[in-house]
Write a protein that holds these residues in place. Structure first.
Motif, PDB file in Angstrom:
ATOM      1  N   VAL A  74      -4.671 -10.026  -9.761  1.00  0.00           N
ATOM      2  CA  VAL A  74      -3.983  -9.998  -8.473  1.00  0.00           C
ATOM      3  C   VAL A  74      -4.155  -8.606  -7.877  1.00  0.00           C
ATOM      4  CG1 VAL A  74      -1.756 -10.179  -7.311  1.00  0.00           C
ATOM      5  CG2 VAL A  74      -2.263 -11.673  -9.239  1.00  0.00           C
ATOM      6  N   THR A  75      -4.523  -8.560  -6.617  1.00  0.00           N
ATOM      7  CA  THR A  75      -4.558  -7.283  -5.919  1.00  0.00           C
ATOM      8  C   THR A  75      -3.226  -7.119  -5.201  1.00  0.00           C
ATOM      9  OG1 THR A  75      -6.933  -7.471  -5.596  1.00  0.00           O
ATOM     10  CG2 THR A  75      -5.768  -5.913  -4.194  1.00  0.00           C
ATOM     11  N   ALA A  76      -2.472  -6.130  -5.616  1.00  0.00           N
ATOM     12  CA  ALA A  76      -1.147  -5.920  -5.039  1.00  0.00           C
ATOM     13  C   ALA A  76      -1.140  -4.646  -4.212  1.00  0.00           C
ATOM     14  CB  ALA A  76      -0.111  -5.808  -6.155  1.00  0.00           C
ATOM     15  N   GLN A  77      -0.340  -4.651  -3.183  1.00  0.00           N
ATOM     16  CA  GLN A  77      -0.143  -3.447  -2.389  1.00  0.00           C
ATOM     17  C   GLN A  77       1.277  -3.421  -1.868  1.00  0.00           C
ATOM     18  OE1 GLN A  77      -3.232  -4.365   0.519  1.00  0.00           O
ATOM     19  NE2 GLN A  77      -1.683  -4.291   2.110  1.00  0.00           N
ATOM     20  N   GLU A  78       1.756  -2.232  -1.645  1.00  0.00           N
ATOM     21  CA  GLU A  78       3.118  -2.043  -1.157  1.00  0.00           C
ATOM     22  C   GLU A  78       3.198  -2.413   0.320  1.00  0.00           C
ATOM     23  OE1 GLU A  78       6.325   1.608  -0.813  1.00  0.00           O
ATOM     24  OE2 GLU A  78       4.552   1.827  -2.070  1.00  0.00           O
ATOM     25  N   LEU A  79       4.292  -3.067   0.691  1.00  0.00           N
ATOM     26  CA  LEU A  79       4.501  -3.396   2.092  1.00  0.00           C
ATOM     27  C   LEU A  79       4.915  -2.162   2.869  1.00  0.00           C
ATOM     28  CD1 LEU A  79       6.550  -6.701   1.779  1.00  0.00           C
ATOM     29  CD2 LEU A  79       4.168  -6.473   2.439  1.00  0.00           C
ATOM     30  N   PRO A  80       4.418  -1.994   4.088  1.00  0.00           N
ATOM     31  CA  PRO A  80       4.887  -0.863   4.893  1.00  0.00           C
ATOM     32  C   PRO A  80       6.371  -1.043   5.216  1.00  0.00           C
ATOM     33  CG  PRO A  80       3.509  -2.319   6.201  1.00  0.00           C
ATOM     34  CD  PRO A  80       3.465  -2.827   4.785  1.00  0.00           C
ATOM     35  N   PHE A  81       7.059   0.052   5.280  1.00  0.00           N
ATOM     36  CA  PHE A  81       8.503   0.043   5.560  1.00  0.00           C
ATOM     37  C   PHE A  81       9.228  -0.842   4.553  1.00  0.00           C
ATOM     38  CE2 PHE A  81       6.292   0.500   9.665  1.00  0.00           C
ATOM     39  CZ  PHE A  81       6.577   1.832   9.858  1.00  0.00           C
TER      40      PHE A  81
END
Length: 95
Positions: A74-81
């Motif tokens: 899974v490629t995960a990334q942090e949500l903005p704000f």
């Protein structure tokens, strides 16, 4: 508003059955402890700011939906704000 309750966490998670109540309660307690330590505050106190409560709900959801220490494939990334942005004004710095 007093701290987030199990029922409020279940609404946030869109969980209507009681089968996972113990798991959700554990995840909620862990989220409250993490946010409380990060902000050096009692997140169960009356008058807890709405962004702090939202961060508790987001952390609870993350812990409930991702019960393992890592994700594979899974490629995960942090949500903005997102989570840390909600807590930034309330962060306690220790030196």
């Amino acid at each position: 508003m007093p701290g987030i309750t199990l029922d409020q966490a279940k609404v946030h998670l869109n969980v209507t059955l009681d089968a996972d109540d113990a798991i959700i309660s554990d995840k909620l307690a862990a989220a409250k402890a993490w946010v409380g330590a990060y902000t050096a505050s009692n997140v169960d106190a009356d008058g807890t700011p709405a962004p702090v409560n939202e961060a508790v709900l987001q952390m609870t959801a993350h812990l409930y939906q991702n019960r393992e220490a890592s994700l594979v494939g899974v490629t995960a990334q942090e949500l903005p704000f997102g989570f840390l942005d909600l807590l930034a004004p309330y962060r306690a710095f220790c030196f």
